[in-house]
Design a protein around this motif. Structure first.
Motif: not given
Length: 331
Positions: A32-34, A116-121, A181-186, A199-207
């Motif tokens: 629920s959090e990162f 989690y939602m803050g990271c996606l936003t 990108h959101n569809l991929i992460v979700l 220092f921010f939610c990098d999409p490549s790092q989330l993958l």
């Protein structure tokens, strides 16, 4: 620090299934959090980082607001070139505002947590405004191409309706890029870790944190990045190829300098934007240190938006004249 981390793991972990891609059991968490690790965990550096990033953020916002104010207040700047420049400045303000304020708050509160939602936003806004920067630089290259290669038809080709349509199209393409990108992460149900080495939610790092098989997602994301990156830069290269070809046919050296000087600011920003971005991703691929990648990403996420107003104000005579007028009217 280790005790806090262990307590956070226990607090925010809902279940721990086995990772299906590994041969043995591994702790996997549905989060629920990162935790954003930031640039440094050294307590002595935190006040310096706080002051540095606050200063860069304020300079970026103020500088870009001055560009917008200058364009909107001077009727001589109500042209397609400055209309696109004002939109680029607005995009840069939004782009840096998606990351730096959160980082400043984290340093001040000694907290690295983001929901989690803050990271996606944050990821969505980062992609939207980053892609908008990319698209607007391409539109501005097209503007210079029309101005130099088809000067007699400039006002007809880039009429106000078409200018607004180009900006709107840039936003829609950026929004589509963000949604993909959101569809991929979700689709990623579980993550191996809650720590993002940036220092921010990098999409490549989330993958990379995902426990599931991300091969298909990586292919799709690479395709999206190629479409949103390759075509804009190809358009810029083609525009400047035609521009240089037209300039070389001008007989006088003074005419060549005058024609190319109108492209100087835009070309400088393009080199800065793509140079820093390319350097970050090449450096990340070569280096195995995520922390070095986080430090390098500061260049294109913070430094580039901060330098853009200085480049345009120092290299553009019209902007300098309007800013001097604004200063003299306020004194």
């Amino acid at each position: 620090m280790a005790e806090v981390k262990d307590r956070s793991q226990k607090e925010f972990t809902h279940d721990r299934p086995w990772c299906p891609n590994n041969k043995g059991p591994q702790n996997v968490t549905h989060l629920s959090e990162f935790h954003l690790l930031g640039l440094s965990e050294d307590p002595q550096l935190q006040p310096i980082l706080f002051g540095l990033f606050l200063f860069m953020y304020l300079v970026t916002v103020l500088g870009n607001l001055l560009i917008i104010l200058a364009v909107s207040s001077d009727s001589h700047l109500h042209t397609p070139m400055y209309f696109f420049l004002a939109n680029l400045s607005l995009t840069d303000i939004c782009f840096i505002s998606t990351m730096v304020p959160k980082m400043i708050v984290n340093i001040q509160t000694h907290s690295r947590v983001i929901s989690y939602m803050g990271c996606l936003t944050q990821m969505s806004l980062f992609i939207i405004f980053g892609c908008m920067d990319d698209m607007l630089l391409t539109v501005m290259a097209y503007d210079r191409f029309v101005a130099i290669c088809h000067p007699l038809h400039y006002s007809v080709i880039l009429n106000p309706h078409r200018c607004v349509s180009l900006v709107l199209m840039s936003f829609l393409v950026s929004l589509l890029d963000s949604l993909l990108h959101n569809l991929i992460v979700l689709q990623l149900p579980y993550f191996k870790d809650m720590e993002i080495a940036n220092f921010f939610c990098d999409p490549s790092q989330l993958l990379n944190l995902s426990c599931s098989d991300t091969f298909i997602n990586n292919v799709v994301m690479c395709f999206v990045v190629t479409i949103s990156g390759f075509f804009p830069i190809s358009g810029i290269f083609y525009s400047y190829y035609k521009i240089i070809s037209s300039i070389m046919r001008i007989p006088s050296s003074g005419g060549k300098y005058k024609a190319f000087s109108t492209c100087g600011s835009h070309l400088s920003v393009v080199c800065l934007f793509y140079g820093t971005g390319f350097g970050v991703y090449v450096g990340s691929a070569v280096s195995n240190s995520p922390r070095k990648g986080a430090v390098a990403s500061v260049m294109y996420t913070v430094v580039t938006p901060m330098l853009n107003p200085f480049i345009y104000s120092l290299r553009n005579r019209d902007i300098r004249r309007t800013l001097r007028k604004l200063h003299s009217s306020t004194v």
